[in-house]
Design an enzyme around this catalytic site. Structure first.
Site, short mmCIF file in Angstrom:
data_model
loop_
_atom_site.label_atom_id
_atom_site.label_comp_id
_atom_site.label_asym_id
_atom_site.label_seq_id
_atom_site.Cartn_x
_atom_site.Cartn_y
_atom_site.Cartn_z
N LYS A 267 0.85 -1.18 0.00
CA LYS A 267 0.00 0.00 0.00
C LYS A 267 0.90 1.23 0.00
O LYS A 267 1.67 1.45 0.94
CB LYS A 267 -0.91 0.00 1.23
CG LYS A 267 -1.79 1.23 1.29
CD LYS A 267 -2.81 1.14 2.41
CE LYS A 267 -3.65 2.40 2.46
NZ LYS A 267 -4.62 2.36 3.56
N ARG B 91 1.24 9.87 5.57
CA ARG B 91 1.43 8.52 6.11
C ARG B 91 2.74 7.90 5.63
O ARG B 91 2.87 6.69 5.55
CB ARG B 91 0.27 7.62 5.66
CG ARG B 91 -1.13 8.15 5.97
CD ARG B 91 -2.15 7.04 5.83
NE ARG B 91 -3.51 7.50 5.67
CZ ARG B 91 -4.27 7.99 6.66
NH1 ARG B 91 -3.79 8.09 7.88
NH2 ARG B 91 -5.51 8.36 6.42
N SER C 5 -9.98 5.79 -4.78
CA SER C 5 -10.89 6.93 -4.99
C SER C 5 -10.41 7.90 -6.07
O SER C 5 -11.21 8.39 -6.87
CB SER C 5 -11.08 7.67 -3.66
OG SER C 5 -9.82 8.07 -3.14
N GLU D 271 7.12 -6.77 0.87
CA GLU D 271 5.99 -6.68 1.80
C GLU D 271 5.00 -7.82 1.55
O GLU D 271 4.45 -8.40 2.49
CB GLU D 271 5.29 -5.33 1.65
CG GLU D 271 6.07 -4.15 2.23
CD GLU D 271 5.88 -4.02 3.73
OE1 GLU D 271 5.30 -4.93 4.36
OE2 GLU D 271 6.29 -2.98 4.29
N LYS E 291 -2.08 -1.59 -3.84
CA LYS E 291 -2.96 -0.43 -3.81
C LYS E 291 -2.14 0.85 -3.84
O LYS E 291 -1.16 0.92 -3.10
CB LYS E 291 -3.77 -0.49 -2.51
CG LYS E 291 -4.65 0.69 -2.26
CD LYS E 291 -5.23 0.61 -0.88
CE LYS E 291 -6.08 1.83 -0.65
NZ LYS E 291 -6.61 1.90 0.68
N ARG F 158 -10.39 10.78 1.52
CA ARG F 158 -10.33 11.58 2.74
C ARG F 158 -11.63 12.36 2.93
O ARG F 158 -12.08 12.57 4.05
CB ARG F 158 -9.12 12.53 2.69
CG ARG F 158 -7.79 11.84 2.35
CD ARG F 158 -7.04 11.37 3.59
NE ARG F 158 -6.07 10.33 3.26
CZ ARG F 158 -4.77 10.52 3.09
NH1 ARG F 158 -4.24 11.72 3.23
NH2 ARG F 158 -3.98 9.50 2.81
N TYR G 73 -15.07 1.14 -7.04
CA TYR G 73 -16.33 1.82 -6.75
C TYR G 73 -17.35 1.62 -7.86
O TYR G 73 -18.51 1.93 -7.69
CB TYR G 73 -16.07 3.31 -6.48
CG TYR G 73 -15.16 3.50 -5.28
CD1 TYR G 73 -15.69 3.42 -3.99
CD2 TYR G 73 -13.79 3.70 -5.42
CE1 TYR G 73 -14.87 3.54 -2.88
CE2 TYR G 73 -12.96 3.83 -4.32
CZ TYR G 73 -13.51 3.75 -3.06
OH TYR G 73 -12.69 3.86 -1.96
#
Ligand code: PBG
Length: 329
Positions: free
Chosen positions: A197, A218, A275, A234, A249, A207, A314
């Site tokens: 990610k 982050r 998004s 990872e 992602k 957000r 989505y």
């Protein structure tokens, strides 16, 4: 005139040949719909930067989940938007917190017609907006956060979530959560690791969707967009810790990482079309600059072609509806 002996165009010459030669297909069962459930609303609320996506009330979420099941998609991934937040994200582990209430409602609505899944991360529930709890110096405390994730996992599993999406990017989170689940008898609860990610600008509209309070970024826990090998590392660590599924992602800008992970993984590989990827296509289509339907389908087909077994998008239900109409013809 020199005439070619080898003619790749031959396989493209009719619609029936093209269909037969197609290497990748879209199917509703491979699509997962992310959904936002907001505490304290009785009506669905539009999300400014994600036209067509809403923050659901419990009732509208139930209806949307029933529609998703009718469309034949593989599952729904639930995110909670609480009314109150605090330093440790108490709402995440409260059985009456919005995500857990919403999970119970949706499981009651759709049963096993699709897989009801939950986001396991603290960012929607903390007042500082980070994915974990903070240490005194303000940094995100990895190991203390693992304890919170373990509690969260048990509450989500008890609420009926079949699959936990570990999106917090803490080291050791898969092993920590797996151990907590197994000790409490939730041996069949599936762990999806958001393994690779990235700290991405493409999460911008999300957000808005969760009314994030985050200041800063982050980058001390999510991956640097520059790093491809690290994404594979990872994924391997998460497989070794017992992840049932690994994920990359965002999707569209990380197809190289996705292909690498798909090549090495011994477990299913998913991708999250986030998004910002959604918002960009919607915005261009709204301006008449691209063909919306073709761009949506091509974007998701490309993610599948790169190696994703399933895609969080989505557009899951809308795309499934198109696919069902095509198959009915
Ligand atoms: C964190 C989380 C995020 C998204 C899913 N889970 C936001 C972030 O890491 O900043 C983004 C999803 C999207 O942009 O569609 N729990």
């Amino acid at each position: 005139m020199i005439t070619p002996v080898i003619r790749p165009r031959r396989l493209r010459s009719t619609p029936a040949l093209r269909r037969l030669a197609s290497e990748t297909r879209l199917h509703p069962a491979d699509l997962v719909l992310p959904m936002f459930i907001r505490e304290g609303t009785t009506e669905p609320l539009p999300i400014r930067s994600m036209p067509g996506v809403v923050q659901h009330s419990i009732d509208s979420a139930r209806r949307a989940a029933a529609d998703a099941a009718a469309a034949g998609i593989g599952g729904v991934m639930l995110f909670g938007v609480p009314e109150k937040r605090d330093a440790i994200g108490s709402g995440a582990t409260d059985p009456d917190g919005i995500l857990n209430v919403g999970t119970r409602a949706l499981v009651a609505e759709v049963g096993d017609a699709l897989v009801v899944q939950t986001d396991l991360c603290l960012d929607e529930f903390t007042d500082h907006g980070h994915c974990g709890v903070l240490s005194v110096d303000g940094s995100v405390d990895n190991d203390t956060t693992l304890e919170r994730y373990r509690e969260m996992a048990l509450v989500q599993a008890a609420s009926g979530s079949k699959l936990l999406g570990l999106s917090g990017m803490m080291d050791g989170q898969v092993a920590a959560v797996r151990d907590a689940l197994d000790r409490s008898g939730f041996v069949d609860t599936v762990v999806l690791a958001y393994s690779a990610k990235y700290a991405s600008a493409f999460y911008g509209p999300f957000r808005d969707a969760v009314e994030s309070t985050l200041e800063g970024d982050r980058r001390s826990y999510q991956l640097d967009p520059a790093n491809r090998r690290e994404g594979v590392r990872e994924a391997q660590l998460d497989i070794d810790e017992g992840a049932d599924i690994v994920m990359v992602k965002p999707a569209g800008s990380y197809l190289d990482v996705l292909a690498d992970v798909a090549a090495m993984s011994s477990v299913p590989v998913w991708a999250y079309q986030v998004s910002g990827e959604y918002a960009m296509i919607e915005a261009a289509a709204a301006n008449g600059w691209i063909d919306r339907k073709r761009a949506v389908a091509e974007s998701i087909l490309s993610i599948r072609r790169a190696g994703a077994d399933a895609v969080l998008t989505y557009w899951a239900v809308e795309l499934a509806t198109w696919l069902n109409e095509r198959d009915a013809r």
